[in-house]
Design a protein around this motif. Structure first.
Motif, PDB file in Angstrom:
ATOM      1  N   GLU A  73       0.830  -1.206   0.000  1.00 27.30           N
ATOM      2  CA  GLU A  73       0.000   0.000   0.000  1.00 27.30           C
ATOM      3  C   GLU A  73       0.863   1.254   0.000  1.00 27.30           C
ATOM      4  O   GLU A  73       0.619   2.204  -0.763  1.00 27.30           O
ATOM      5  CB  GLU A  73      -0.909  -0.003   1.233  1.00 27.30           C
ATOM      6  N   ILE A  74       1.886   1.272   0.844  1.00 32.59           N
ATOM      7  CA  ILE A  74       2.773   2.430   0.927  1.00 32.59           C
ATOM      8  C   ILE A  74       3.457   2.685  -0.411  1.00 32.59           C
ATOM      9  O   ILE A  74       3.470   3.813  -0.922  1.00 32.59           O
ATOM     10  CB  ILE A  74       3.835   2.225   2.028  1.00 32.59           C
ATOM     11  N   ARG A  77       1.124   3.835  -3.277  1.00 29.10           N
ATOM     12  CA  ARG A  77       0.638   5.209  -3.128  1.00 29.10           C
ATOM     13  C   ARG A  77       1.752   6.249  -3.214  1.00 29.10           C
ATOM     14  O   ARG A  77       1.522   7.372  -3.679  1.00 29.10           O
ATOM     15  CB  ARG A  77      -0.056   5.355  -1.765  1.00 29.10           C
ATOM     16  N   HIS A  78       2.940   5.904  -2.755  1.00 30.78           N
ATOM     17  CA  HIS A  78       3.945   6.934  -2.507  1.00 30.78           C
ATOM     18  C   HIS A  78       5.267   6.756  -3.264  1.00 30.78           C
ATOM     19  O   HIS A  78       6.214   7.493  -2.992  1.00 30.78           O
ATOM     20  CB  HIS A  78       4.244   7.010  -1.009  1.00 30.78           C
ATOM     21  N   TRP A 332       6.978   7.129   5.566  1.00 34.87           N
ATOM     22  CA  TRP A 332       5.624   6.915   5.048  1.00 34.87           C
ATOM     23  C   TRP A 332       5.030   5.704   5.759  1.00 34.87           C
ATOM     24  O   TRP A 332       5.726   4.721   6.022  1.00 34.87           O
ATOM     25  CB  TRP A 332       5.649   6.651   3.543  1.00 34.87           C
ATOM     26  N   ASP A 334       1.341   3.060   6.104  1.00 37.72           N
ATOM     27  CA  ASP A 334       0.061   2.658   5.527  1.00 37.72           C
ATOM     28  C   ASP A 334      -1.054   3.407   6.253  1.00 37.72           C
ATOM     29  O   ASP A 334      -0.835   4.012   7.311  1.00 37.72           O
ATOM     30  CB  ASP A 334      -0.120   1.152   5.638  1.00 37.72           C
ATOM     31  N   GLU A 335      -2.244   3.344   5.708  1.00 40.31           N
ATOM     32  CA  GLU A 335      -3.349   4.120   6.265  1.00 40.31           C
ATOM     33  C   GLU A 335      -3.645   3.746   7.709  1.00 40.31           C
ATOM     34  O   GLU A 335      -4.015   4.595   8.523  1.00 40.31           O
ATOM     35  CB  GLU A 335      -4.605   3.932   5.398  1.00 40.31           C
ATOM     36  N   ALA A 336      -3.452   2.469   8.051  1.00 41.41           N
ATOM     37  CA  ALA A 336      -3.730   2.018   9.419  1.00 41.41           C
ATOM     38  C   ALA A 336      -2.569   2.302  10.371  1.00 41.41           C
ATOM     39  O   ALA A 336      -2.696   2.065  11.581  1.00 41.41           O
ATOM     40  CB  ALA A 336      -4.042   0.519   9.413  1.00 41.41           C
TER      41      ALA A 336
END
Length: 347
Positions: A73-74, A77-78, A332, A334-336
């Motif tokens: 995820e990281i 996204r980034h 950075w 993850d969202e959680a």
């Protein structure tokens, strides 16, 4: 008829075999030493035979094992932001423990948006896996060139350090301007967690010796969190992680094949901030290893230590980076907020 595409791929791949000596003899020596230690232990580097690798791939798909998904995820996204933060016009990639390099693709693509060619230097213990992943990448990215090293970390870093020192000395003596490309090293996953605190510093110091001032390292690190969440990631309901741990016994000798005589144990040691994995003998027993001329007695409930996975907070990462010659530029998550990708600057 010649396969032109294959020929062109081969021209962009160099595979260095740095492993020397008898792997079977080294395995036997490690087993003899570790099983005669007190307490008994087995080395986690031997998890990854063919079956062990497949089991780990299955672990990464488990709902409890958040680490792989969080890092994916990281990077998804980034990646562009990470490469922009590195801040150099020309970047070369160096990756330790590259495996299938699936996550690395995000960074390769982000770099190739900014430059026309890319040198990628993956290091992995398995030469066949390294060659397979390299050829897949070369077919996907025509402007990629790969210099791969089949090696353990220590051997590869020693080799690269000598090469780097030679290059620096050559450019100085010849009055040649240094190459404009900067290295972005990758140590992804939670691999840093498999080292204890002192070993992690030593490892990062060795990596720092390969890098030039101004190079960067993207370091994956799992974060401290609710112990129940951590334990679940290493002791899933389906028992896949247990099978992965018990598979170590199957590698040793058929005398260990009755895995029902042992059970998988995962616990969180809050004092040391780490998950600990063990294999626990369900009963008193004596294991015979004729190939090693070895006989090992186990008491009921006696545990063999197989792996640690250290967890970090950002203060600990700052301190580790500083002791090893780096400074943390940016992190950075993850969202959680479970996992971190940390960009470290070689200072």
């Amino acid at each position: 008829m010649l396969d032109t595409a294959s020929d062109q791929t081969a021209e962009r791949l160099r595979l260095h075999q740095l492993l020397t000596g008898d792997a079977r003899a080294a395995f036997a020596a490690d087993v003899r030493r570790s099983l005669q230690a007190q307490p008994k232990q087995l080395f986690p580097k031997y998890f990854y035979d063919e079956l062990g690798s497949l089991l780990f791939d299955a672990i990464c798909l488990l709902p409890e094992y958040y680490l792989t998904r969080a890092e994916h995820e990281i990077l998804a996204r980034h990646a562009d932001e990470i490469v922009a933060t590195v801040g150099h016009e020309q970047i070369a990639l160096l990756e330790l423990g590259s495996g299938s390099a699936v996550k690395t693709r995000h960074l390769i693509e982000a770099i190739l948006k900014r430059q026309t060619q890319l040198l990628y230097q993956p290091i992995d213990i398995s030469a066949p896996a390294l060659e397979t992943s390299a050829r897949v990448l070369l077919q996907s990215y025509p402007s990629l060139r790969i210099e791969a090293y089949a090696s353990d970390y220590d051997t590869a870093l020693a080799h690269l350090r000598v090469a780097a020192e030679h290059e620096r000395a050559h450019t100085t003596m010849q009055g040649i301007a240094p190459d404009d490309a900067r290295t972005l090293a990758l140590f992804l996953g939670s691999n840093i967690g498999n080292f204890d605190r002192a070993e992690a510093e030593t490892f990062l110091r060795r990596l720092r010796a390969v890098l030039s001032t101004g190079d960067t390292l993207l370091l994956g690190a799992d974060l401290k969190k609710d112990p129940a969440r951590l334990v679940a990631a290493y002791d899933d309901a389906l028992g896949i992680t247990a099978a992965f741990n018990l598979n170590l016994l199957a590698r040793l000798n058929r005398e260990f094949a009755d895995v029902r005589a042992y059970r998988h144990v995962a616990l969180y040691n809050e004092t040391h901030g780490r998950i600990e994995l063990y294999l626990e003998s369900r009963r008193a027993q004596v294991v015979h290893l004729p190939a090693l001329d070895l006989e090992i007695a186990f008491a009921a409930g006696e545990r063999m230590h197989t792996e640690n996975s250290y967890k970090y907070d950002l203060t600990e990462l700052d301190e580790l980076a500083g002791r090893a010659g780096f400074a943390r530029m940016r992190t950075w998550m993850d969202e959680a907020g479970q996992f971190s990708s940390n960009l470290l600057l070689a200072v």
